[in-house]
Design a protein around this motif. Structure first.
Motif, short mmCIF file in Angstrom:
data_model
loop_
_atom_site.label_atom_id
_atom_site.label_comp_id
_atom_site.label_asym_id
_atom_site.label_seq_id
_atom_site.Cartn_x
_atom_site.Cartn_y
_atom_site.Cartn_z
N SER A 330 1.05 -1.04 -0.12
CA SER A 330 0.40 0.07 0.29
C SER A 330 1.33 0.93 0.21
N VAL A 331 0.74 1.76 -1.20
CA VAL A 331 1.56 3.36 -1.17
C VAL A 331 0.53 4.62 0.12
N PRO A 332 1.22 5.11 0.90
CA PRO A 332 0.69 5.70 1.79
C PRO A 332 0.41 7.54 1.18
N ASP A 333 -0.75 7.83 1.83
CA ASP A 333 -1.64 8.52 1.68
C ASP A 333 -0.77 9.96 1.57
N ASN A 334 -0.71 11.37 1.12
CA ASN A 334 0.58 11.97 1.64
C ASN A 334 1.24 12.39 1.63
N LEU A 335 1.87 11.44 0.21
CA LEU A 335 3.00 10.59 0.12
C LEU A 335 3.87 12.19 -0.24
N LEU A 355 0.99 -3.04 -6.39
CA LEU A 355 1.19 -2.04 -5.83
C LEU A 355 -0.81 -0.98 -5.21
N CYS A 356 -0.69 -0.84 -4.44
CA CYS A 356 -2.03 -0.39 -4.45
C CYS A 356 -2.28 0.79 -3.78
N GLY A 357 -3.84 1.43 -3.14
CA GLY A 357 -3.79 3.01 -2.04
C GLY A 357 -2.92 4.20 -3.21
N ASN A 358 -2.03 4.89 -2.62
CA ASN A 358 -2.57 6.16 -3.52
C ASN A 358 -1.08 5.87 -4.66
N LEU A 490 9.64 -2.65 0.63
CA LEU A 490 8.91 -1.69 -0.65
C LEU A 490 7.92 -1.13 1.04
N SER A 491 7.25 -1.75 1.60
CA SER A 491 6.78 -1.30 2.65
C SER A 491 7.35 -0.68 4.38
N GLU A 492 8.70 -0.82 3.86
CA GLU A 492 9.65 -0.73 4.73
C GLU A 492 10.34 1.45 4.17
N MET A 493 9.85 0.90 3.83
CA MET A 493 10.68 1.71 2.73
C MET A 493 9.72 3.10 2.48
N PHE A 494 8.58 3.07 2.52
CA PHE A 494 7.66 3.92 2.23
C PHE A 494 7.33 4.40 3.90
N LYS A 495 7.79 3.76 4.90
CA LYS A 495 8.10 4.07 6.42
C LYS A 495 8.47 4.94 6.30
#
Length: 1901
Positions: A330-335, A355-358, A490-495
Motif C-alpha cells: 500500500s502506497v501511503p496517503d499524502n506521500l 502496488l495499491c492505495g495512493n 517496499l513497505s519499510e521504505m514507505f514507512k
C-alpha cells in the motif's frame, strides 16, 4: 572460482580489491573505505596480466555436487521422488532392469539406435565421474543454435531396450538418477555421444540447450565449469578486445566452435508455458552463437509480452513489463506532501509486488529491468570470442555494480542508463579478458586448463556487499534487505519516507535474496532532485507540453508568484516598478535613449554614423563549393553504376522542391536564400522579373497545406520525364514519425507528413526524382533499417587535414566542439557556462513546490532574474540581490550596447523557452517590465513562435530600414537574419528549433530553460546549434586577455564610471555596481571563484574597449606573450575587410620586439589595420611600423554589434546539461555523444562498444547503422529486408554538416552545377570554322543550278568544272593544289600553326544536341537500350565471329577479314546453309523504296575511341533500319565489343595494327566491291540484273554528331531573290534524299559541307558543287572499282582519293544544302600515334627533322611506321627538298599520281599518269620541283618529258628500297635532266626490319 556459469568477475584483481575493502572496513574506525566499484571501474582500464596464464580443468563434477547441495540446503521444499517399484534394481549407473548404462562399461558394445534417435550422455549426481548412455528422439533436442527443441521428451533405455518414455521424470526414475530436484532434460542430458576412429563410444560435444528465459544456476552458491576444446583452426582470431571499436565476428571460426564448451541447463520454462515459443524474442534475444541469456526465468502471466518491450525505451509510468505478484504493497496517503517528491521505483530483477492505495504519488518504470535484461544478451559482436565459455554478467554482479554506480554519484547528479550499460560492458569485458585473449591467441593445447580459484558473488553475500559499498556514501544510498519478498522492503521504505528518515537518501536499493531461485530487487529514487528529473524525463514532448499547459491554465503557478512577492523586502516588484515609473516618467526616456534618438537624427547629416554595418552579400564559400561538387559526384556515380537507376543523359533540365519544417521563419529564410542565390534564373525555371509568389512555388512548408503543393510537384514530375526533379528535405531529422503509426491520434496533422509525402510510392518509383535529405543531426536516418545507402552519404569536410588548411576561408566556424574546447583549462573565459545561483534557487523552489513542473519553476525564476536585472541597470540598485551575476551581465550589455554605437546598433540575446505557453508568459512579463522602466525604445522583445512570423515595433522597423537602406514602405523583417544589429531579447519558443538562423549580432544564447530531463543527443546538439557561429578568422579568438584582471578584486573595478577607461573588457557596468561577492563552486560556473562577479571578462574584446597592456603586464601574462603564436594559423593572407569609420589602428597584444623580429608572420597575424581610408591588405611590411614594447593603441569604435560579430556568443546551460556536455567518457568523446541519438530509435544492444574520439563522420554513421534500430513509431521501422542491399533507395542521398555552416548555400550551388552538367551533357563542342581558300577563284561566278533545286541535274552537273582547291578548314596547314585556271594570290600562306596544335587551337562552338544526334557509349535512354544491347531485361547480346576472305592482286595475297555479327544483326547477312559460313552482306536494289530503311551500309573506321566514338546512330537515323559496321583494328576488337555488344564489327588483319586510316578506307572499299560482286552473282540467280544492285556505301568519321539541312525560300519577286534557314535534321532524311537522287548511280562520290556558323550565301546559292568531299561520303564502289585508296596513308588520304577519282573522269558531287557537324573528341583518332625512340622507353619529344636520316648512319631509330615518318617530315620540312618552291605558288611542285602534304608554304600540282585521265593543262606552267612517290609502271620517261621545270628545280624520288630507287632512276631516264649526288640519298629513321622508305634528291640541270 573457476568458470562461473553467469560471467561473474573472474579476476584476482576483483578478489584482491574486495578483500582489501572488507579488511579496511573491519580495521578502521574512522576511514571510509573506497567503494570497490571506484577502484575497479572508474580507474583507467588496466591490462590484467594475472589473467594471461589462467587455466582451467574439467571440474564439472565437483560443481555439480556443490550445486545439488546448495539446492537442498536453500530449497524450502525438496523434490519428492516417486518410490521405485519393488524388486527392481536401484544401483547407480544401472537401469531399473539391472542393465549397465555407464559409458565406460558399454562404450565398445553395439547399441541399436532407432531412426531419428541420438545417443546422449546423462549426468547422475551420485556418479560424478560417469556418463549414462541414453537414446533420445532428436526432435526433443536442440539444434546447433540452441533452438527448435520440441517441448517434452521421448527416449529409450539402451540397457534393457525399453522404449517409449514420454516424460523425462519417468525416464530419470528408470535410469536411477535419484534426483532431489525437479527432473529436467536440460539439466541432466549433457553431451552428445560419438564413435571415435576405433569405433568406441566417447563423449562428444555439449548439447546446446538454450532459448528460454532462464536464470542460470538457481542456487546462489552453485557454479558450473566448462571445458574448452582448443581448435587449431581458430588461430585466425586476432585483435584486442580491450581496445576494439567495433569487434566483428571472425569468418575463420570453424562451425564446430559453437558446440564446444559447457552448457548451463537452460530451456523452455516449466509446464510448457503458453507464452513461450522457440522463436519468441525473449528466447532469441541473444542471437545465433550465444549461450545462456541470463534472463530471469520467473515468467509472469504476460511473459510473452516481453518481446514488445523496447530495449531501453523510456516507457511511461503506466506501462510495465510484468504484472506485480504476491502480497500487495500500500502506497501511503499524502506521500507527495510529506516527501515533497514522487519517488520513482525502478523494477530490477525478479518479481515485483502489486502496488495499491495512493499510487498516483509514485512512478514505476521498467527502464532498469530492460537494461539488466539487455546486458545479459551477448551481442553478435562478441561471438568471435567463443560463446560457449563466455557467459553474460550475473544478476548479483549487475546489482552490485548498480549500487557502486549510485554510491559515486554526486548529490546534484542524476543516474544515466547509458553509464550503467557501459559499466556492465566494461565489467563483462574485464571478467572475460582471459577467455577473450585465449581466443585471440588461439594456441592449440592438448590438455584442458586448470581453473583459477576465485569465488563468485553469491546471493547470500550480495546484501552484505551492497551494504558495505553503501556505508561509504553518507546515507546517499540506503540498502534494505528483505527475507521473503520485495513487498516487505517496499513497505519499510514507505514507512521510512513518511517518518522522514530518508531525508539525506537519494537512492534506496531493496534486495530480496532469501530464496534459492535467485534475487528480487528494485531501486527507489527518493532524492527530490533526482526523482523530479527522472520522472519528468519519462514524459513525451507532447505530455510535457500538456502538463505545463495544465499547470498554467489551472492557476497552480500562482502560488509561485505570491512566493516571489514575499522575497523582496522593499515590497512587491510590481509596486516598485509602478513607483519607479511614476517618479521618472518625464525624463528617464530622454536620458536612456538619448544616444539612440540622437544617432537616428544625425544620420541625415552624416556626422556620426557607424559604418561597420553591412549585410553579407550572397557568395559561395570554398567549403560550399566543395560539398556541392561532392554531391554532384555522388549523383554521377549513381548514374554510372550498372543498376540503371538514374539516366542523367535523358534529362534536359532541373526542377526542385525544398521541404522545410512548418516554421514561418525557416520558410522565409529559405525563400530569402533562394531569391538571392539567383538559382531560379540560372536553371531557366523563371524569367527575369521574378516575383515572391513565383519563388514560393519552390519551397514547401510541411504543414496542412503541404499535400496540395506536393501533388503539383508529383504531377510535374510525371508530365516531364526529361526533367530531373530534386526533392530537398531540409532539416531532415524533424518529424520522422511513421504515417502508419496511430498511437498518437491526438497529435497535430503535420506529424508523419514526411513519411506520407517523401516516402510515398510515386516518389520511390519515379525514375526522375532524386531525394536529398539535409540535416545537421543525421543519426535518426542512420539506423539498421535506413533507406539511405552508406555510399550515398555526404559529410561536410573538415577544414584541416594533418594540420593543412584545405579550404581557405576568411571565417572560422564555432560549433559544439569549439564551444567545449573553450571550457578546457588553458583557454580564455569559457563560452559555455552555467549559473550556479540560478540552479540553487531552482532546486530550493523545486523542493518547496513538488507538484509544479521544473520547467515552470525555472521559467518563473529566470523571468524574475531578468526583471530584477533590468531594474538594477535602470538605477534600482537594491534589485541586484534578486538576480544572478550572469543575468545582470546579459541585461547590462544588452541595454548599454545601443548607446555605444553612433547608429544605435546593439546585441541580440536569445532566450530559449521550448514550451510555447511559458514563452508567452515570459514575453508578457518582460514586456511589462520594459514598459514600466521606459526602455521600449532601447531594445525590442520579440516572441519567436515557429507557427507565426516576426512582430516588432514600428520604431525598430524604421531603424532596420535605415541600416539596410530599404526603400519599401511595407517592408518588415521576416527572418531573424534581418534583425542584424537590433538590440533585442528574442524569446525563442517551440519544442525543437526548426532550422532558424540567427544574425551575427547574437551575443548571448540563454539556454537555461531547455528541457534537461530529456537527454537525447539530437535534442542537446540542436539546442547548442543555435549558437553555432562564423567569426572572422582574422580576429584572434583563443587566448587573448589579461590574466591579472582575472585575479583582480571586482571592488577595484568600480572606482570609475567612465567605461572607456575601464580595464575590464565586457559588461563592466554590471561589475561596477556589484558589491556582492559570492562563493561559487569550481569549474565553469560563469561567475566562479577567481571570476567572482566579473563573469563577463572574455577573451574577445567585446562590449567595451580593449585594455592597455604595458610591458610589465606582458611579462606577467603568459597568455599574452604567446597569444599571437596561435594566430599564425589564421588566414591573414586574405584581404581583411576594414571598418571605414574607425580612426586609428588597433593592434593585438603584441609580443616584445625581440620576438617580433623572429616571427614576422606573428605580426602579420596579430595586427589588424583599421584606417580611415578604404581597406587595404595588411602585409608583412607592417613590421616596420610595429608598436614598441610600451605602445599599444586603443580602438575608438565602440559598436557592440561589430565586436559581437567577431566572436562567438556566450551560451548559458542548465547545470545538468553542462555536466553532460563538458564531461568526457573513456574514449575522450563528450558524454553527449554516447547518449541515445534520437527519441524514435533505440539501441540494438546494450553490449555495444563505445564510440571513439577518432571516428570520422562516416565511421560514426556505420556505428549507428550497426547499433541502432528504429522504434515502431519511426518511419523506417518497416524498411527491413534481412540485411539485403535492396532496402536502400537508389536515388536517395543524405547531406550532413554542423548547424549554421552553410548547407543551404551548398545544396543550392549543387543544383546550379548539376544543371550546368546536364546542359553540358546535352551540349557538345563542334568545329566551327570558315572554309579556307575561298579567295582563290578558279572561274568567274557562274550558276549551274537554281538555289532551290533539290537534286543535281546530271547533264548540267557534268558541265561543272572540278574545283581542285581544298576548302575544308582542317586542311589549313596542307599544301595548296594548283590548277591552270587559278588566279593565285601570292600572299604568304604562312604556317599559322603546327599540326600537333590543331586540336587545341581549332575553333569550336558549343551546340545543344538535337533529337537527331549521334551518341557515344555514355548515352543510354529507354529507346536505345535494345539498340545498344544493354537492356538488363535481355540477355547480353551474343555475337559470332565469321571469317571472310578475298584476294586482291595489288597486295599479291589473299586478305582475310573477320566479322563479329551479333545475333540480332544476322538478317543483314547471307550464310551458307549447311556450314553457316558467311557468304555475303545483303544489298538492296536501286529501285527499292522504303520509308523506314536506309539502303547504303555505313562503315565507320575507328581507333582509340571505344567510349567516345559516336556509333549510336539510333536517334540520328530516327529509328530507321540501317546497317552499321564499325571497322576496328585487331588489338582493339575486345574493348570495342565490350562497349558496343550489339554492333557489327569488321576486324582488320593484324598486319594493319599500326596502319593509318588509308588502310581502313582501302579495305572497306575493296571488301564492298567484292561483296557487290558476290551479291550480283547471288541475285542474278534470282533473276535480278547486276546493275540493279545498290552500289553505294557510306564511309563516315566516328566524330560526326549532327546533320543539318538548308531550306531555301525562292518566293521573292526576282529569280535571284531567296532566303534560307538551316535546321537540324535526321541522318535518315539526308541519306534517303541523296539515295533518291535521279541517276544517282552515275555519281562516284557524294558528300556534303562541313557545318559552319559563318556559312555564306555564295555556298548556299549554288546547291551542288564539284569539289573535294570529306568526313561523310557516299561512295559508289562500282564506278570506283579501279580507283583505290592508298592503304599506306595516314593523312590527307581523302584528298588523294578525290584527286584520283576526278582524274579517272568520275563525278564528285557535294550537296551544299546539307552539312555535317563534327564533334571535338580529345582522345583517339590520328592523335593515338605517338612517335618515340625505339631504343629507350622514356617519352622524349622527337622533332620532325629527326624523322629521316642518311642510310647506314648511326641515327636513333624510331618506333613508328615509315609512311607516317615520311608524311610528317614532308609536312614540316619539305622546303629542304624543294627550296625553290617555298612560297613560290606560281611554280608549284609537280606531284605524279599522288597528293602528299608538303606544308602550307608549298603549292603542288597533281597529275595522273593513267591513260585517258583528266589532267590540267600544263602548258605554260613551269614547275619548281618534281615528286615521284612509289611510282608504278604507268609513269614512263616520255610522260615526264612533257613538263617544264625551272633551272635548279629539285627532284625527290621515294621508293620502298634502295634497289628500286636505282631502277626507277634508270627506267625513267632521270639522269638526262637531273643531277644526283651520293649524299642526296636519305631514308626514314626506321630499323631495317621496319622497312624504311628511301629518298633520292637531285637538281634540274
Amino acid at each position: 572460482m573457476g568458470n562461473s556459469y553467469a560471467g561473474q568477475l573472474k579476476t584476482t584483481r576483483f578478489e584482491e580489491v574486495l578483500h582489501n575493502s572488507i579488511e579496511a572496513s573491519l580495521r578502521s574506525n574512522n576511514l571510509v573505505p573506497r567503494p570497490i566499484f571506484s577502484q575497479l571501474y572508474l580507474e583507467a582500464e588496466q591490462q590484467l596480466s594475472s589473467l594471461e596464464a589462467g587455466s582451467r580443468a574439467d571440474n564439472e563434477e565437483e560443481e555439480e555436487e556443490e550445486e545439488e547441495e546448495g539446492s537442498e540446503s536453500s530449497s524450502p521444499v525438496s523434490y519428492q521422488m516417486k518410490p521405485p517399484p519393488e524388486g527392481c534394481c536401484t544401483t547407480d549407473g544401472f537401469c531399473q532392469a539391472g542393465k549397465d548404462l555407464r559409458l565406460v562399461s558399454i562404450s565398445n558394445e553395439h547399441i541399436e539406435v532407432p531412426s531419428g534417435f541420438l545417443l546422449v550422455g546423462a549426468k547422475s549426481p551420485n556418479l560424478p565421474d560417469h556418463l549414462l548412455v541414453c537414446a533420445v528422439d532428436k526432435r526433443f533436442l536442440p539444434d546447433d543454435n540452441g533452438r527448435n527443441a520440441l517441448l517434452g521428451f521421448s527416449g529409450n533405455c539402451v540397457g534393457c531396450g525399453k522404449k517409449g518414455f514420454c516424460y523425462f521424470t519417468e525416464f530419470s526414475n528408470h535410469i536411477n538418477l535419484k534426483l532431489t530436484t525437479q527432473p529436467k532434460k536440460q539439466k541432466h542430458l549433457k553431451y552428445y555421444l560419438v564413435r571415435n576412429a576405433q569405433g568406441a563410444l566417447t563423449k562428444g560435444s555439449v548439447i546446446c540447450w538454450k532459448g528460454a528465459e532462464f536464470r542460470g544456476r538457481q542456487s546462489s552458491s552453485s557454479t558450473c565449469s566448462s571445458t574448452l576444446f582448443q581448435l587449431p583452426e581458430s588461430s585466425g582470431l586476432s585483435g584486442s578486445i580491450s581496445s576494439e571499436p567495433l569487434p566483428a565476428a571472425n569468418p575463420n571460426t570453424p562451425a564446430g566452435t559453437q558446440q564446444t564448451g559447457t552448457l548451463t541447463n537452460s530451456g523452455p520454462p516449466k509446464k510448457r508455458h503458453k507464452g513461450w515459443s522457440p522463436e519468441s524474442p525473449s528466447s532469441t534475444e541473444t542471437w545465433n552463437l550465444q549461450l545462456n541469456p541470463q534472463v530471469p526465468n520467473r515468467i509472469k502471466n504476460d511473459g510473452g509480452s516481453l518481446s514488445s518491450l523496447p530495449h531501453s525505451a523510456l516507457v511511461g509510468p503506466a506501462s510495465s513489463p510484468m504484472v506485480g505478484s504476491g502480497e500487495p504493497v500500500s502506497v501511503p496517503d499524502n506521500l507527495l506532501k510529506i516527501c515533497k517528491a514522487k519517488p520513482v521505483i525502478f523494477k530490477g530483477h525478479g518479481n515485483f509486488p502489486y502496488l495499491c492505495g495512493n499510487i498516483n504519488d509514485v512512478i514505476v518504470s521498467p527502464l532498469l529491468y530492460t537494461c539488466y535484461r539487455n546486458s545479459q544478451s551477448l551481442s553478435r559482436a562478441y561471438e568471435q570470442y567463443g560463446a560457449s565459455t563466455i557467459q553474460p554478467i550475473s544478476e548479483e554482479m549487475q546489482l552490485l555494480l548498480t549500487v557502486y554506480y549510485l554510491v559515486q554519484l554526486a548529490s546534484d547528479q542524476v543516474p544515466l542508463i547509458e553509464d550503467l550499460e557501459q559499466i556492465f560492458m566494461r565489467s563483462w569485458r574485464e571478467s572475460h579478458l582471459s577467455e577473450i585473449r585465449q581466443y585471440q591467441q588461439a594456441i592449440p593445447q592438448t590438455f584442458p586448463q586448470v581453473p583459477s580459484q576465485i569465488a563468485p558473488v553469491t546471493s547470500a553475500q550480495l546484501p552484505w556487499l551492497a551494504g558495505l559499498a553503501a556505508s561509504s556514501c553518507n546515507d546517499s544510498v540506503h540498502i534494505i534487505e528483505c527475507s521473503y519478498s520485495l513487498a516487505e522492503g517496499l513497505s519499510e521504505m514507505f514507512k521510512l519516507l513518511i517518518e522522514g528518515k530518508l531525508i539525506k537518501t537519494n537512492y534506496v536499493v531493496i534486495i530480496c535474496a532469501s530464496r534459492n531461485r535467485g534475487i528480487d530487487s528494485c531501486i527507489v529514487i527518493t532524492g527530490k532532485y533526482q526523482a523530479r528529473v527522472l520522472s519528468e524525463g519519462m514524459l513525451t514532448p507532447s505530455d510535457y507540453q500538456k502538463e505545463v499547459n495544465y499547470q498554467l491554465v489551472t492557476g497552480k503557478v500562482e502560488t509561485l508568484g505570491s512566493f516571489f512577492s514575499t522575497l523582496c523586502p522593499e515590497g512587491d516588484i510590481d509596486l516598485l516598478l509602478e513607483k519607479f515609473y511614476q517618479e521618472n516618467q518625464g525624463h528617464i526616456s530622454s536620458s536612456l535613449s538619448a544616444s539612440v534618438n540622437k544617432s537616428t537624427a544625425m544620420n541625415g547629416t552624416g556626422a556620426a554614423v557607424c559604418t561597420s554595418y553591412e549585410i553579407e552579400q550572397h557568395q559561395i564559400r570554398p567549403f560550399q563549393l566543395a560539398v556541392a561538387q561532392k554531391l554532384l559526384s555522388h549523383i554521377c556515380s549513381i548514374a554510372d553504376s550498372s543498376t540503371q537507376n538514374l539516366d542523367l543523359g535523358s534529362f534536359e533540365k532541373i526542377d526542385f522542391l525544398i521541404c522545410v519544417p512548418p516554421s514561418e521563419v525557416t520558410y522565409q529564410q529559405t525563400l530569402f536564400h533562394l531569391w538571392h542565390s539567383g538559382i531560379l534564373l540560372e536553371l531557366g525555371l523563371e524569367k527575369e522579373h521574378l516575383t515572391k509568389q513565383r519563388v514560393e512555388q519552390y519551397v514547401m512548408k510541411l504543414d496542412a497545406d503541404a499535400q496540395i503543393k506536393f501533388k503539383v510537384f508529383l504531377q510535374n514530375s510525371m508530365q516531364n520525364p526529361h526533367t530531373l526533379f530534386v526533392l530537398i528535405h531540409d532539416h531532415a531529422h524533424w518529424d520522422l514519425m511513421s504515417a502508419m503509426h496511430s498511437l498518437y491520434p491526438q497529435t497535430e496533422l503535420s506529424t508523419g507528413l514526411v513519411d506520407r509525402l517523401l516516402n510515398c510510392r510515386e516518389v520511390k518509383e519515379a525514375p526522375n526524382i532524386v531525394t536529398l535529405h539535409v540535416t545537421s543531426f543525421p543519426y535518426a536516418l542512420q539506423t539498421q533499417h535506413t533507406h539511405i545507402s552508406p555510399y550515398n552519404e555526404i559529410h561536410w569536410p573538415s577544414s584541416y587535414s594533418n594540420g593543412v588548411d584545405l579550404y581557405h576561408e576568411n571565417k572560422k566556424y564555432f560549433g559544439l566542439s569549439e564551444f567545449i574546447e573553450s571550457t578546457l583549462s588553458g583557454h580564455s573565459i569559457p563560452l559555455l557556462r552555467y549559473d550556479s545561483s540560478f540552479e540553487a534557487m531552482v532546486m530550493a523552489l523545486g523542493k518547496r513546490f513538488p507538484r509544479l513542473h521544473s520547467a515552470v519553476i525555472r521559467t518563473f525564476v529566470l523571468i524574475q532574474h531578468y526583471s530584477a536585472a533590468m531594474m538594477a541597470v535602470c538605477g534600482l540598485s537594491q534589485m541586484k540581490n534578486y538576480t544572478s551575476v550572469e543575468t545582470l551581465e546579459i541585461t547590462q550589455n544588452l541595454i548599454n550596447s545601443s548607446r555605444q554605437c553612433p547608429s544605435g546598433h546593439g546585441l541580440m540575446v536569445v532566450l530559449r523557452i521550448p514550451c510555447t505557453p511559458l514563452a508567452a508568459v515570459a514575453y508578457e512579463r518582460l514586456y511589462n517590465v520594459r514598459e514600466r522602466l521606459a526602455l521600449e525604445d532601447n531594445f525590442e522583445i520579440i516572441l519567436g513562435n515557429p507557427n507565426s512570423g516576426i512582430t516588432i515595433g514600428k520604431h525598430f522597423v524604421e531603424q532596420l530600414k535605415v541600416w539596410q537602406k530599404i526603400e519599401d514602405v511595407d517592408w518588415k523583417p521576416r527572418t531573424y537574419l534581418e534583425l542584424e544589429g537590433l538590440p533585442c531579447i528574442l524569446i525563442f519558443s517551440g519544442m525543437d528549433p526548426q532550422g532558424e538562423s540567427l544574425p551575427r549580432s547574437l551575443r548571448y544564447c540563454d539556454l537555461r530553460l531547455i528541457n534537461s530531463s530529456s537527454l537525447v543527443r539530437t535534442t542537446l546538439e540542436q539546442e547548442l546549434g543555435l549558437a553555432a557561429y562564423f567569426v572572422s578568422s582574422e580576429v584572434h579568438t583563443e587566448k587573448a586577455v589579461v590574466n591579472d584582471v582575472l585575479e583582480s578584486d571586482p571592488e577595484k573595478l568600480s572606482s570609475t564610471d567612465n567605461e572607456d577607461e575601464e580595464i575590464a573588457t565586457e559588461g563592466s557596468a554590471s561589475e561596477k555596481r556589484s558589491p556582492m561577492k559570492r562563493e561559487r563552486s569550481h569549474s565553469h560556473d560563469s561567475a566562479s571563484s577567481s571570476l567572482s562577479s566579473k563573469a563577463s571578462i572574455t577573451a574577445f574584446c567585446s562590449e567595451s574597449s580593449p585594455p592597455f597592456v604595458t610591458a610589465g603586464d606582458t611579462a606577467k601574462s603568459p597568455h599574452l606573450s604567446n597569444s599571437t603564436e596561435e594566430n599564425t594559423n589564421s588566414h591573414e593572407k586574405q584581404k581583411q575587410k576594414v571598418d571605414k569609420g574607425a580612426q586609428t589602428t588597433v593592434s593585438k597584444h603584441l609580443p616584445p620586439v625581440t620576438e617580433q623580429l623572429d616571427t614576422k608572420q606573428n605580426i602579420r597575424s596579430a595586427q589588424i589595420s583599421i584606417t580611415s581610408s578604404s581597406s587595404s591588405p595588411f602585409s608583412s611590411s607592417s613590421s616596420s611600423s610595429a608598436p614598441t614594447q610600451n605602445s599599444f593603441i586603443l580602438q575608438t569604435s565602440q559598436c557592440s554589434m561589430t565586436k559581437a560579430s567577431k566572436q562567438p556568443p556566450i551560451v548559458f546551460l542548465p547545470k545538468l546539461v553542462y555536466d553532460i556536455i563538458t564531461s568526457t567518457d573513456s574514449s575522450g568523446l563528450p558524454k553527449s555523444s554516447s547518449l541515445l541519438p534520437y527519441h524514435s530509435v533505440m539501441w540494438a544492444s546494450s553490449f555495444r562498444p563505445l564510440m571513439s574520439k577518432m571516428m570520422t563522420c562516416t565511421e560514426q554513421s556505420l556505428y549507428y547503422r550497426q547499433w541502432t534500430v528504429p522504434k515502431p513509431i519511426h518511419m523506417d521501422y518497416n524498411n527491413r529486408n534481412e540485411g539485403r542491399m535492396d532496402t536502400f533507395h537508389p536515388r536517395r542521398l543524405l547531406l550532413s554538416g554542423p548547424p549554421q555552416i552553410g548547407k543551404t548555400g551548398a545544396y543550392l550551388q549543387f543544383l546550379s552545377i548539376l544543371s550546368r552538367m546536364l546542359i553540358r551533357l546535352t551540349e557538345v563542342d563542334v568545329y566551327d570554322e570558315e572554309e579556307i581558300n575561298i579567295n582563290i577563284k578558279e572561274e568567274p561566278d557562274q550558276c549551274y543550278h537554281q538555289p532551290g533545286d533539290t537534286w543535281p541535274d546530271l547533264e548540267t552537273f557534268k558541265k561543272i568544272p572540278f574545283n581542285y582547291t581544298i576548302h575544308d578548314p582542317k586542311y589549313e596547314d596542307a599544301s595548296l593544289i594548283c590548277s591552270k585556271l587559278q588566279t593565285i594570290n601570292s600572299e604568304d600562306r604562312s604556317m599559322s600553326r603546327r599540326q600537333e596544335d590543331v586540336y587545341t587551337r581549332r575553333q569550336t562552338t558549343r551546340m545543344r544536341l538535337s533529337k537527331y544526334a549521334a551518341y557515344n557509349t555514355y548515352h543510354h535512354c529507354e529507346q536505345c537500350h535494345q539498340y545498344m544491347g544493354f537492356n538488363p531485361r535481355y540477355q547480353l547480346y551474343e555475337s559470332t565471329l565469321h571469317a571472310f576472305a578475298f584476294s586482291y592482286s595489288m597486295l599479291g595475297e589473299e586478305i582475310q577479314l573477320h566479322f563479329i555479327i551479333p545475333k540480332s544483326k544476322e538478317h543483314h547477312f547471307v550464310f551458307s546453309q549447311p556450314g553457316r559460313q558467311l557468304e555475303s552482306m545483303r544489298l538492296p536494289l536501286v529501285t527499292d523504296k522504303n520509308e523506314d530503311y536506309i539502303k547504303s551500309p555505313t562503315f565507320t573506321p575507328t581507333t582509340g575511341r571505344h567510349e567516345h566514338g559516336l556509333f549510336n546512330l539510333y536517334h540520328a537515323m530516327d529509328g530507321a533500319s540501317h546497317l552499321h559496321v564499325l571497322v576496328v583494328k585487331e588489338y582493339e576488337m575486345a574493348i570495342y565489343k565490350k562497349y558496343w555488344p550489339n554492333h557489327i564489327m569488321l576486324v582488320l588483319p593484324s598486319i594493319f595494327n599500326s596502319a593509318g586510316v588509308g588502310a581502313a578506307h582501302f579495305l572497306i572499299k575493296e571488301l564492298s566491291y567484292h561483296n557487290l560482286e558476290l551479291e550480283r552473282n547471288r541475285q542474278e540467280e534470282l533473276g535480278i540484273k547486276p546493275q540493279d544492285i545498290w552500289p553505294f556505301i557510306v564511309i563516315s568519321d566516328d566524330s560526326c554528331v549532327m546533320w543539318n539541312a538548308v531550306e531555301v525560300d525562292c518566293s521573292g519577286d526576282r529569280k535571284s531573290d531567296y532566303t534560307w534557314t538551316e535546321r537540324n535534321v535526321s541522318l535518315k532524311q539526308i541519306l534517303q534524299h541523296i539515295e533518291a537522287t535521279p541517276n544517282v548511280t552515275h555519281y562516284a562520290l557524294i558528300g556534303m559541307r562541313k557545318w559552319s556558323s559563318k556559312a555564306n550565301s555564295t555556298e548556299i546559292k549554288e546547291p551542288f558543287s564539284c569539289c573535294h568531299v570529306h568526313d561523310f561520303i557516299m561512295l559508289n564502289v562500282d564506278l570506283t572499282q579501279n580507283v583505290q585508296y592508298n592503304q599506306n596513308r595516314f593523312m590527307c588520304d581523302d584528298v588523294d582519293f578525290n584527286l584520283r577519282v576526278h582524274s579517272a573522269g568520275l563525278l564528285i558531287c557535294r550537296f551544299n544544302h546539307f552539312s555535317v557537324m563534327k564533334k571535338q573528341i580529345a582522345v583517339g583518332g590520328q592523335r593515338s600515334f605517338h612517335i618515340k625512340s625505339k631504343v629507350s622507353d622514356t617519352p622524349v619529344s622527337i622533332s620532325p627533322a629527326q624523322y629521316i636520316c642518311a642510310p647506314d648512319s648511326k641515327h636513333t631509330f624510331l618506333a613508328a611506321p615509315a609512311q607516317l615518318l615520311l608524311e610528317k617530315y614532308l609536312q614540316y620540312h619539305s622546303h629542304r627538298f624543294f627550296p625553290l618552291s617555298l612560297k613560290n605558288y606560281s611554280h608549284p611542285v609537280l606531284s605524279v599520281d599522288c597528293y602528299l602534304n608538303l606544308g602550307p608554304q608549298i603549292a603542288v600540282c597533281y597529275v595522273s599518269s593513267r591513260p585517258h585521265s583528266l589532267n590540267i593543262s600544263s602548258s605554260g606552267l613551269t614547275f619548281s620541283g618534281l615528286l615521284l612517290y612509289l611510282c608504278d609502271s604507268f609513269v614512263v620517261a616520255s610522260f615526264l618529258k612533257k613538263f617544264h621545270f625551272l633551272k635548279g628545280a629539285t627532284l625527290c624520288v621515294i621508293c620502298q628500297d634502295r634497289n628500286s630507287l636505282r631502277q626507277t632512276v634508270v627506267r625513267l631516264e632521270l639522269e638526262d635532266e637531273w643531277q644526283f649526288r651520293l649524299r642526296d640519298e636519305f631514308q626514314t629513321a626506321n630499323a631495317k626490319e621496319d622497312r624504311p622508305l628511301f629518298f633520292l634528291t637531285g637538281r634540274h640541270i
